[in-house]
Design a protein around this motif. Sequence first.
Motif, PDB file in Angstrom:
ATOM      1  N   SER A 160      88.808  78.047   7.231  1.00  0.00           N
ATOM      2  CA  SER A 160      90.084  78.026   6.941  1.00  0.00           C
ATOM      3  C   SER A 160      90.206  77.751   5.215  1.00  0.00           C
ATOM      4  CB  SER A 160      91.291  77.467   7.378  1.00  0.00           C
ATOM      5  OG  SER A 160      91.080  75.991   7.344  1.00  0.00           O
ATOM      6  N   LYS A 161      89.132  77.073   4.977  1.00  0.00           N
ATOM      7  CA  LYS A 161      89.276  76.554   3.438  1.00  0.00           C
ATOM      8  C   LYS A 161      87.643  76.457   3.067  1.00  0.00           C
ATOM      9  CE  LYS A 161      93.076  73.495   4.248  1.00  0.00           C
ATOM     10  NZ  LYS A 161      93.246  71.980   4.196  1.00  0.00           N
ATOM     11  N   LEU A 187      83.966  76.425   1.779  1.00  0.00           N
ATOM     12  CA  LEU A 187      82.856  77.300   1.828  1.00  0.00           C
ATOM     13  C   LEU A 187      82.996  78.025   2.807  1.00  0.00           C
ATOM     14  CD1 LEU A 187      79.998  74.336   0.576  1.00  0.00           C
ATOM     15  CD2 LEU A 187      81.334  76.114  -0.725  1.00  0.00           C
ATOM     16  N   ARG A 205      90.675  73.419  12.729  1.00  0.00           N
ATOM     17  CA  ARG A 205      91.445  72.743  13.568  1.00  0.00           C
ATOM     18  C   ARG A 205      92.628  72.835  13.096  1.00  0.00           C
ATOM     19  NH1 ARG A 205      88.764  67.122  11.682  1.00  0.00           N
ATOM     20  NH2 ARG A 205      88.938  68.350   9.779  1.00  0.00           N
ATOM     21  N   GLY A 206      93.209  72.851  12.015  1.00  0.00           N
ATOM     22  CA  GLY A 206      94.745  73.117  11.541  1.00  0.00           C
ATOM     23  C   GLY A 206      94.919  74.669  11.788  1.00  0.00           C
ATOM     24  N   ASP A 238      88.691  72.179  17.437  1.00  0.00           N
ATOM     25  CA  ASP A 238      87.622  71.239  16.849  1.00  0.00           C
ATOM     26  C   ASP A 238      86.067  71.625  17.212  1.00  0.00           C
ATOM     27  OD1 ASP A 238      85.933  69.033  16.212  1.00  0.00           O
ATOM     28  OD2 ASP A 238      87.334  67.578  16.548  1.00  0.00           O
ATOM     29  N   ILE A 239      85.376  72.168  16.315  1.00  0.00           N
ATOM     30  CA  ILE A 239      84.134  72.716  16.743  1.00  0.00           C
ATOM     31  C   ILE A 239      83.228  71.808  17.140  1.00  0.00           C
ATOM     32  CG2 ILE A 239      83.119  72.790  14.359  1.00  0.00           C
ATOM     33  CD1 ILE A 239      83.015  75.693  16.725  1.00  0.00           C
ATOM     34  N   ALA A 245      81.083  72.382   9.402  1.00  0.00           N
ATOM     35  CA  ALA A 245      82.169  71.375  10.107  1.00  0.00           C
ATOM     36  C   ALA A 245      82.415  70.740   8.867  1.00  0.00           C
ATOM     37  CB  ALA A 245      81.541  70.759  11.284  1.00  0.00           C
ATOM     38  N   ARG A 260      71.875  66.106   8.706  1.00  0.00           N
ATOM     39  CA  ARG A 260      71.540  67.396   8.316  1.00  0.00           C
ATOM     40  C   ARG A 260      69.795  67.348   8.265  1.00  0.00           C
ATOM     41  NH1 ARG A 260      76.559  69.411   6.727  1.00  0.00           N
ATOM     42  NH2 ARG A 260      77.891  68.009   5.658  1.00  0.00           N
ATOM     43  N   HIS A 286      80.507  71.852  -4.899  1.00  0.00           N
ATOM     44  CA  HIS A 286      81.405  73.083  -5.107  1.00  0.00           C
ATOM     45  C   HIS A 286      82.850  72.604  -5.172  1.00  0.00           C
ATOM     46  CE1 HIS A 286      77.708  75.099  -3.920  1.00  0.00           C
ATOM     47  NE2 HIS A 286      78.369  76.370  -4.241  1.00  0.00           N
ATOM     48  N   THR A 342      85.786  72.454  -3.852  1.00  0.00           N
ATOM     49  CA  THR A 342      86.699  72.473  -2.662  1.00  0.00           C
ATOM     50  C   THR A 342      87.328  71.113  -2.731  1.00  0.00           C
ATOM     51  OG1 THR A 342      84.867  71.524  -1.357  1.00  0.00           O
ATOM     52  CG2 THR A 342      84.662  73.858  -1.873  1.00  0.00           C
ATOM     53  N   ARG A 402      86.562  69.019  -0.202  1.00  0.00           N
ATOM     54  CA  ARG A 402      85.580  68.255  -0.193  1.00  0.00           C
ATOM     55  C   ARG A 402      85.304  67.220  -1.352  1.00  0.00           C
ATOM     56  NH1 ARG A 402      82.798  64.735   3.160  1.00  0.00           N
ATOM     57  NH2 ARG A 402      80.523  64.555   2.905  1.00  0.00           N
TER      58      ARG A 402
END
Length: 259
Positions: free
Chosen positions: A16-17, A19, A39-40, A65-66, A89, A157, A186, A188, A190
């Motif tokens: 939804s936002k 990356l 989620r949202g 929620d993935i 995620a 990761r 980036h 965003t 985050r």
Amino acid sequence: MDLGIAGKRALVCASSKGLGRGCAEMLAANGVNLVMNARGAEALEQAAAEIRAAHGVEVTTVAADITTDAGRAAVLEAAGALDILVTNAGGPPPGLWSDWEREDFIKALDANMLTPIALMKAVLPGMMERGWGRVVNITSQSVKSPIPVLGLSNSARAGLTGYVAGTSRQVAGSGVVINNLLPGIHATDRAISLDTGAAEAQGISLEEAKTRREATIPAGRYGTAEEFGAACAFLCSQYAGFIVGQNLLLDGGAVNSTL
Ligand code: NAP
């Protein structure tokens, strides 16, 4: 350049936002029909409506929620047969090596290692049967160059990267390629949250924290979701069939290494 993927069907997780949204947008711009997830519900529906209006593709949304079994089951059921999977995620919180307990690691592993692995396990058989598939995992520059405050991310990761290195070579013969995209910083939400943490830790303003971070990047700026999405769309294209198990860093030159 026609990427040759118009009419394909892609699941873009956490989109939804940021990356994930950038990847969804660029795939849609190339004619790919989407299943989008976050989620949202409100931001997700808004993003989906904007993408439908801009690109005229079909967009199915699943608010879930993935990182949970139930969330993944709902998303996969709505997705059906997929040609393209983009895993993503939220990232783990920053902290100090001595603070993290087993439960913190389990949470990070679930979100940033075991969730993408479960999604790949679910969709790879269908892609292999149909003889064509593209998987892109959004990981992090921390895989190549550790970010000390993000030890949970560094660990989870790295595990995913090892899995992809082997698995990508087992499925490539069936026309399915798996690669990872490694974002450096980036612009965003985050990044704002990471800069807020740095500003608080150093007793400086958010703007100063961003300026100091930009000074460490040869490109002198943060990346954009649009640039990131374009790299993703290329790795999902017809032309990416010989790119197997690679880790592409998008960091403005921040990681100082020859290879
Ligand atoms: P972002 O701007 O905060 O966007 C995150 C997106 O993911 C939102 O759409 C969010 O929506 C969704 N999301 C988060 N957790 C989810 C979950 N459990 N299930 C489903 N959807 C979820 O983040 P970003 O910058 O795009 O970052 C994406 C990934 O790249 C993260 O793992 C991050 O750690 C990593 N990364 C980012 C940067 C960077 O500079 N931006 C650098 C390196 C690595 P909801 O909150 O509504 O679910």
